[in-house]
Design a protein around this motif. Structure first.
Motif, PDB file in Angstrom:
ATOM      1  N   PRO A  69      30.563 -18.517  30.723  1.00  7.10           N
ATOM      2  CA  PRO A  69      31.694 -17.578  30.666  1.00  7.10           C
ATOM      3  C   PRO A  69      32.880 -18.064  31.498  1.00  7.10           C
ATOM      4  CG  PRO A  69      29.653 -16.400  31.096  1.00  7.10           C
ATOM      5  CD  PRO A  69      29.320 -17.859  31.154  1.00  7.10           C
ATOM      6  N   LYS A  73      36.754 -18.660  30.202  1.00  4.22           N
ATOM      7  CA  LYS A  73      37.960 -18.035  30.749  1.00  4.22           C
ATOM      8  C   LYS A  73      39.029 -19.074  31.077  1.00  4.22           C
ATOM      9  CE  LYS A  73      35.532 -14.114  32.703  1.00  4.22           C
ATOM     10  NZ  LYS A  73      34.139 -14.547  32.623  1.00  4.22           N
ATOM     11  N   GLN A  78      42.655 -17.308  32.229  1.00  2.00           N
ATOM     12  CA  GLN A  78      42.505 -15.924  32.690  1.00  2.00           C
ATOM     13  C   GLN A  78      41.204 -15.824  33.477  1.00  2.00           C
ATOM     14  OE1 GLN A  78      44.240 -12.707  31.754  1.00  2.00           O
ATOM     15  NE2 GLN A  78      45.889 -14.177  31.753  1.00  2.00           N
ATOM     16  N   HIS A  79      41.192 -16.451  34.633  1.00  2.00           N
ATOM     17  CA  HIS A  79      39.959 -16.480  35.414  1.00  2.00           C
ATOM     18  C   HIS A  79      40.180 -15.740  36.728  1.00  2.00           C
ATOM     19  CE1 HIS A  79      36.434 -17.860  37.429  1.00  2.00           C
ATOM     20  NE2 HIS A  79      36.044 -18.558  36.389  1.00  2.00           N
ATOM     21  N   PRO A  80      39.265 -14.834  37.079  1.00  2.00           N
ATOM     22  CA  PRO A  80      39.492 -14.058  38.304  1.00  2.00           C
ATOM     23  C   PRO A  80      39.475 -14.900  39.580  1.00  2.00           C
ATOM     24  CG  PRO A  80      37.339 -13.544  37.358  1.00  2.00           C
ATOM     25  CD  PRO A  80      38.065 -14.377  36.358  1.00  2.00           C
ATOM     26  N   LYS A 104      46.160 -12.694  50.113  1.00  2.00           N
ATOM     27  CA  LYS A 104      45.336 -11.575  49.648  1.00  2.00           C
ATOM     28  C   LYS A 104      44.160 -12.077  48.821  1.00  2.00           C
ATOM     29  CE  LYS A 104      47.729  -7.242  48.705  1.00  2.00           C
ATOM     30  NZ  LYS A 104      48.627  -6.678  47.709  1.00  2.00           N
ATOM     31  N   ARG A 107      41.255 -13.511  50.682  1.00  2.00           N
ATOM     32  CA  ARG A 107      40.575 -12.572  51.563  1.00  2.00           C
ATOM     33  C   ARG A 107      39.226 -12.152  50.960  1.00  2.00           C
ATOM     34  NH1 ARG A 107      44.648  -8.216  52.495  1.00  2.00           N
ATOM     35  NH2 ARG A 107      45.927  -9.842  53.398  1.00  2.00           N
ATOM     36  N   ASN A 108      39.146 -12.192  49.651  1.00  2.00           N
ATOM     37  CA  ASN A 108      37.907 -11.777  48.987  1.00  2.00           C
ATOM     38  C   ASN A 108      37.052 -12.970  48.610  1.00  2.00           C
ATOM     39  OD1 ASN A 108      38.276  -8.925  48.881  1.00  2.00           O
ATOM     40  ND2 ASN A 108      39.936  -9.331  47.444  1.00  2.00           N
ATOM     41  N   HIS A 109      35.761 -12.732  48.537  1.00  2.00           N
ATOM     42  CA  HIS A 109      34.864 -13.777  48.071  1.00  2.00           C
ATOM     43  C   HIS A 109      35.124 -14.039  46.591  1.00  2.00           C
ATOM     44  CE1 HIS A 109      32.043 -13.834  51.552  1.00  2.00           C
ATOM     45  NE2 HIS A 109      32.712 -12.729  51.809  1.00  2.00           N
ATOM     46  N   PHE A 111      34.746 -14.143  42.705  1.00  2.00           N
ATOM     47  CA  PHE A 111      34.205 -13.059  41.897  1.00  2.00           C
ATOM     48  C   PHE A 111      32.975 -13.484  41.115  1.00  2.00           C
ATOM     49  CE2 PHE A 111      34.225  -9.649  38.766  1.00  2.00           C
ATOM     50  CZ  PHE A 111      34.435  -8.577  39.620  1.00  2.00           C
ATOM     51  N   GLU A 112      33.030 -14.641  40.505  1.00  2.00           N
ATOM     52  CA  GLU A 112      31.872 -15.051  39.718  1.00  2.00           C
ATOM     53  C   GLU A 112      31.568 -16.531  39.844  1.00  2.00           C
ATOM     54  OE1 GLU A 112      33.771 -13.678  35.931  1.00  2.00           O
ATOM     55  OE2 GLU A 112      33.270 -15.696  35.300  1.00  2.00           O
ATOM     56  N   TRP A 144      35.097 -21.419  50.699  1.00  2.00           N
ATOM     57  CA  TRP A 144      34.950 -21.538  49.241  1.00  2.00           C
ATOM     58  C   TRP A 144      36.281 -21.836  48.532  1.00  2.00           C
ATOM     59  CZ3 TRP A 144      33.971 -16.883  51.913  1.00  2.00           C
ATOM     60  CH2 TRP A 144      35.001 -15.955  51.852  1.00  2.00           C
TER      61      TRP A 144
ATOM     62  N   LEU B  27      46.133 -10.808  35.601  1.00  2.00           N
ATOM     63  CA  LEU B  27      44.970 -11.089  34.769  1.00  2.00           C
ATOM     64  C   LEU B  27      44.927 -10.032  33.658  1.00  2.00           C
ATOM     65  CD1 LEU B  27      43.310 -13.461  35.659  1.00  2.00           C
ATOM     66  CD2 LEU B  27      41.609 -11.929  36.579  1.00  2.00           C
ATOM     67  N   LEU B  49      38.643  -6.052  39.844  1.00  2.00           N
ATOM     68  CA  LEU B  49      38.065  -7.056  40.739  1.00  2.00           C
ATOM     69  C   LEU B  49      37.651  -6.459  42.084  1.00  2.00           C
ATOM     70  CD1 LEU B  49      40.225 -10.249  40.143  1.00  2.00           C
ATOM     71  CD2 LEU B  49      38.186  -9.507  38.928  1.00  2.00           C
ATOM     72  N   ASP B 113      33.108 -12.897  26.749  1.00  2.00           N
ATOM     73  CA  ASP B 113      33.086 -13.797  27.899  1.00  2.00           C
ATOM     74  C   ASP B 113      34.428 -13.857  28.630  1.00  2.00           C
ATOM     75  OD1 ASP B 113      30.492 -14.403  27.778  1.00  2.00           O
ATOM     76  OD2 ASP B 113      30.709 -16.391  26.894  1.00  2.00           O
ATOM     77  N   ASP B 114      35.481 -13.316  28.001  1.00  2.00           N
ATOM     78  CA  ASP B 114      36.771 -13.241  28.695  1.00  2.00           C
ATOM     79  C   ASP B 114      36.685 -12.301  29.891  1.00  2.00           C
ATOM     80  OD1 ASP B 114      37.963 -14.907  26.927  1.00  2.00           O
ATOM     81  OD2 ASP B 114      38.909 -13.342  25.724  1.00  2.00           O
ATOM     82  N   GLN B 117      32.653 -11.406  35.252  1.00  3.14           N
ATOM     83  CA  GLN B 117      31.240 -11.118  35.421  1.00  3.14           C
ATOM     84  C   GLN B 117      31.072 -10.014  36.457  1.00  3.14           C
ATOM     85  OE1 GLN B 117      29.576 -13.812  33.703  1.00  3.14           O
ATOM     86  NE2 GLN B 117      27.957 -12.302  33.482  1.00  3.14           N
ATOM     87  N   ARG B 242      34.233  -3.636  46.387  1.00  4.75           N
ATOM     88  CA  ARG B 242      34.216  -4.831  47.206  1.00  4.75           C
ATOM     89  C   ARG B 242      34.676  -4.466  48.613  1.00  4.75           C
ATOM     90  NH1 ARG B 242      36.251 -10.546  44.771  1.00  4.75           N
ATOM     91  NH2 ARG B 242      38.267  -9.551  44.574  1.00  4.75           N
TER      92      ARG B 242
END
Lengths: 340, 382
Positions: A69, A73, A78-80, A104, A107-109, A111-112, A144, B27, B49, B113-114, B117, B242
């Protein structure tokens, strides 16, 4: 899908990243430097796909699997866990707000994916405030995060930014490679245009394509024709030429015309010193005529004035005034136009 | 993928997603919802998110599968249907064909899949918590959560299971602080997740979404912690938030010592006096001065009164006296009246206690009927 196979002629850059990833010693902030349009951004995106792929075994330098997946993306970007920052707005710069988005974002881990990737394209367009806001993140982001700063003018980056990143040098593309790439994206272009565009583009595919697409070649010819119409006895010819050449008020356009003038001068120097032989095309004849009526000294003087003009344009000088001055210098330099 | 579903149930579930789907994000996919049908259920996911909502409901499945569709658009469409049942069939290009009675439409969709997850919440150990207890804690602290992104660690409420077996929730924005501690019944202290014992920071938006989506009628609510997320489940709905990384300011350092002299005031009288006097305060600073124990004209006797006073060069000055139960010395301090108004707004009881130590020390406000909630407001120089 961006793949490593598409990156050619950049062996040093590839090897650099390959070593880093395979030995698990990847730096968190790379600065991709080198000429415009040779694949820096493309390589950054390829690496992003690779790093974000969830199926890739650690310490391997291979393309994303194109199945998971995450790779899916990346096809639409369009990837988080991907953040691309580009210049925007009227000033075409990267502003502090966009950089704050980065702070910002990290700051977050992730996502996937195992990593978060940040690409700053044309990083040299960051304003001073934006650059300073980036320093902390660039110096020690969470473990990361991988950042790629892409720039063809690294000398414009702040020292503090430069010292925090690791440089990866990209090279000009060879003409044969450019020709291949033109065939891929614009198969119907005629050979002469393609050849000329490649010759002018100095190893950059984006410049080659824009030369072909945006009628740059026609403008180049027009510039030469306009020089030919100049007449010292009729000052109005200068004004006419300026209004034709500056049809668009755009500063980038004006700067491009100066580029064409510089190329004309380069050709003339070549002709006068005997290193360049002209053909019988219209362009060749015009150049020959100009060369016959000019002295090398005057032409070399013009060369300095052109770079001065370019400077003035980039510093928000009045383009019309700059061109009027420039063209009157041209008139002065060519004997056949002088009042007898 | 093809399924048939009751319009009402579908609208209900889609409604729960509307708070987290965003229209403005870079996004684009985040404005979509992921629909998945399998067995006899339709599962819906939405995320920004930071917060993810998953929910499900029964439907008649003809063919299982997944697709993502615009969440807001789909909600508006389904909400405007008249017939009782809706049939949705997804075509090969991920467009969805929707039929209901005389209506038929095709809705643009994308490949499943867009969609990002979403955290798998099926294997998390969940702990029950009473819904009203949690919602009350949120209500009493949410207003003072900071909105300043420059200090991310206080843009959420601190949530902790303390050593004295109570649940603690604290929020602050640097000028004021709200703290509530409750001892929930039927709470198994031995099995509390480790992260909660150390304390976690739940972002403001998560709390708002929790309030929105959790039904106070249903006492069944459980929560768990996984990979830097706190997950709440109620019925088929699950909400993962989160958490904010970082440390929350040390409470002990900011907590004022108990002052010797407390004032007791009728809440309603305090609220209306504050409202009146605020008409004279500057709209920029919202300044109001409180004086406890007004000095009599003879300059010796202290009257048990609270004086509220505000002045602004453009408006004039206003003063109101409220009777209080107070026996201490004369103390006064200036405040942003909105901070006090916010506190009084969330108190349930009729009587509040006010402890002003001096012009610069933190001031304590409490609900007399609910001592476990503490509100601190920092004075300002006026």
């Amino acid at each position: 899908m961006k793949t490593l196979a598409n990156i050619q002629g950049q062996d040093a850059a590839l090897q650099h990243l390959k070593n880093a990833i395979e030995s698990d010693r990847m730096h968190h902030g790379y600065i991709f430097k080198g000429p415009e349009g040779v694949g820096k951004r493309h390589f950054a995106l390829t690496l992003a796909t690779m790093l974000l792929c969830v199926k890739r075994p650690e310490r391997t330098f291979i393309d994303g699997c194109n199945q998971c997946p995450s790779c899916h993306k990346m096809k639409t970007l369009q990837h988080p866990d991907l953040l691309i920052v580009e210049p925007s707005g009227a000033s075409n710069t990267i502003k502090i707000n966009e950089i704050r988005e980065i702070s910002k974002f990290v700051r977050n881990h992730p996502f996937e994916s195992p990593h978060q990737v940040i690409i700053i394209d044309d990083a040299h367009t960051m304003t001073k405030e934006a650059s300073n806001a980036l320093l902390k993140t660039l110096e020690e982001p969470p473990h990361w995060v991988r950042m790629f700063l892409v720039s063809h003018r690294v000398n414009r980056l702040l020292d503090t930014i430069r010292s925090r990143g690791q440089f990866v040098q990209f090279k000009k593309l060879r003409n044969a490679r450019l020709s291949e790439l033109v065939d891929e994206s614009l198969p119907q272009v005629d050979l002469a245009t393609k050849k000329l565009a490649i010759e002018l583009a100095e190893g950059s595919i984006s410049r080659t394509l824009s030369f072909i697409n945006e009628g740059v070649l026609e403008r180049r010819q027009l510039t030469l024709e306009m020089i030919e119409t100049l007449d010292a006895n009729h000052p109005k010819t200068i004004n006419d030429a300026v209004s034709v050449l500056l049809k668009s008020k755009d500063r980038a356009h004006a700067s491009e015309i100066v580029d064409h003038l510089q190329l004309i001068i380069r050709d003339l120097v070549g002709v006068l010193s005997g290193t360049r032989i002209l053909d019988d095309s219209r362009r060749g004849l015009l150049l020959k005529k100009l060369a016959e009526s000019a002295r090398l000294n005057d032409i070399l003087k013009l060369r300095i004035q052109l770079s001065e003009a370019k400077n003035m344009i980039s510093r928000n000088g009045n383009t019309t005034l700059v061109f009027e001055w420039l063209l009157s210098e041209f008139v002065d330099s060519f004997t056949f136009k002088k009042v007898s | 993928m093809k399924f048939r579903i009751s319009r009402e149930a579908f609208t209900n579930e889609l409604g729960k997603l509307q708070g987290v789907v965003s229209q403005r994000s870079t996004l684009a996919i985040l404005s979509n919802t992921l629909l998945e049908v399998e067995g006899d259920r339709l599962k819906l996911d939405a995320t920004d998110l930071d917060i993810s909502v998953s929910t499900s409901c029964a439907c008649e499945v003809e063919q299982s599968g997944k697709v993502t569709l615009q969440a807001k658009g789909l909600y508006d469409i389904v909400n405007n249907l008249e017939d009782e049942f809706v049939t949705i069939q997804v075509e090969d290009n991920y467009w969805a064909r929707l039929d209901a009675g005389s209506v038929s439409c095709r809705i643009v969709g994308t490949h499943p899949d867009d969609f990002p997850q979403i955290l798998d919440t099926s294997d998390i150990k969940m702990y029950p918590i009473a819904t009203d207890v949690l919602l009350d804690m949120i209500d009493k602290t949410l207003f003072s959560v900071s909105t300043d992104d420059a200090r991310p660690n206080i843009t959420g409420a601190f949530f902790q299971f303390t050593e004295n077996n109570s649940l603690l929730m604290v929020s602050t924005d640097g000028h004021r602080l709200s703290k509530i501690e409750t001892k929930p019944e039927n709470f198994d202290a031995s099995s509390v997740p480790e992260a909660l014992k150390k304390g976690i920071i739940v972002p403001r938006k998560g709390l708002v979404e929790l309030k929105r989506n959790v039904s106070s009628k249903d006492q069944e609510l459980s929560f768990g912690v996984k990979q830097n997320n706190i997950i709440f489940k109620q019925g088929p709905m699950s909400l993962s938030i989160r958490l904010i990384d970082g440390g929350f300011p040390d409470l002990e350092k900011v907590m004022p010592k108990d002052s010797e002299s407390k004032a007791f005031i009728a809440k309603d009288a305090f609220v209306s006096a504050l409202k009146f006097v605020s008409l004279f305060s500057s709209p920029k600073t919202n300044n109001v001065r409180l004086t406890l124990g007004v000095l009599d004209e003879d300059g010796e006797t202290i009257r048990p009164e609270l004086e509220l006073y505000a002045t602004d060069p453009d408006r004039g000055e206003g003063r109101k006296i409220v009777p209080v139960q107070y026996s201490g010395p004369t103390v006064k301090a200036g405040y942003n009246y909105k901070y006090i108004q916010d506190v009084l707004g969330v108190l349930d009881g009729d009587e509040v206690s006010l402890e002003i130590i001096d012009t610069l020390s933190p001031t304590l406000i409490r609900d007399v009927a609910m001592e476990e909630a503490i509100y601190i407001v920092m004075p300002m120089r006026v």
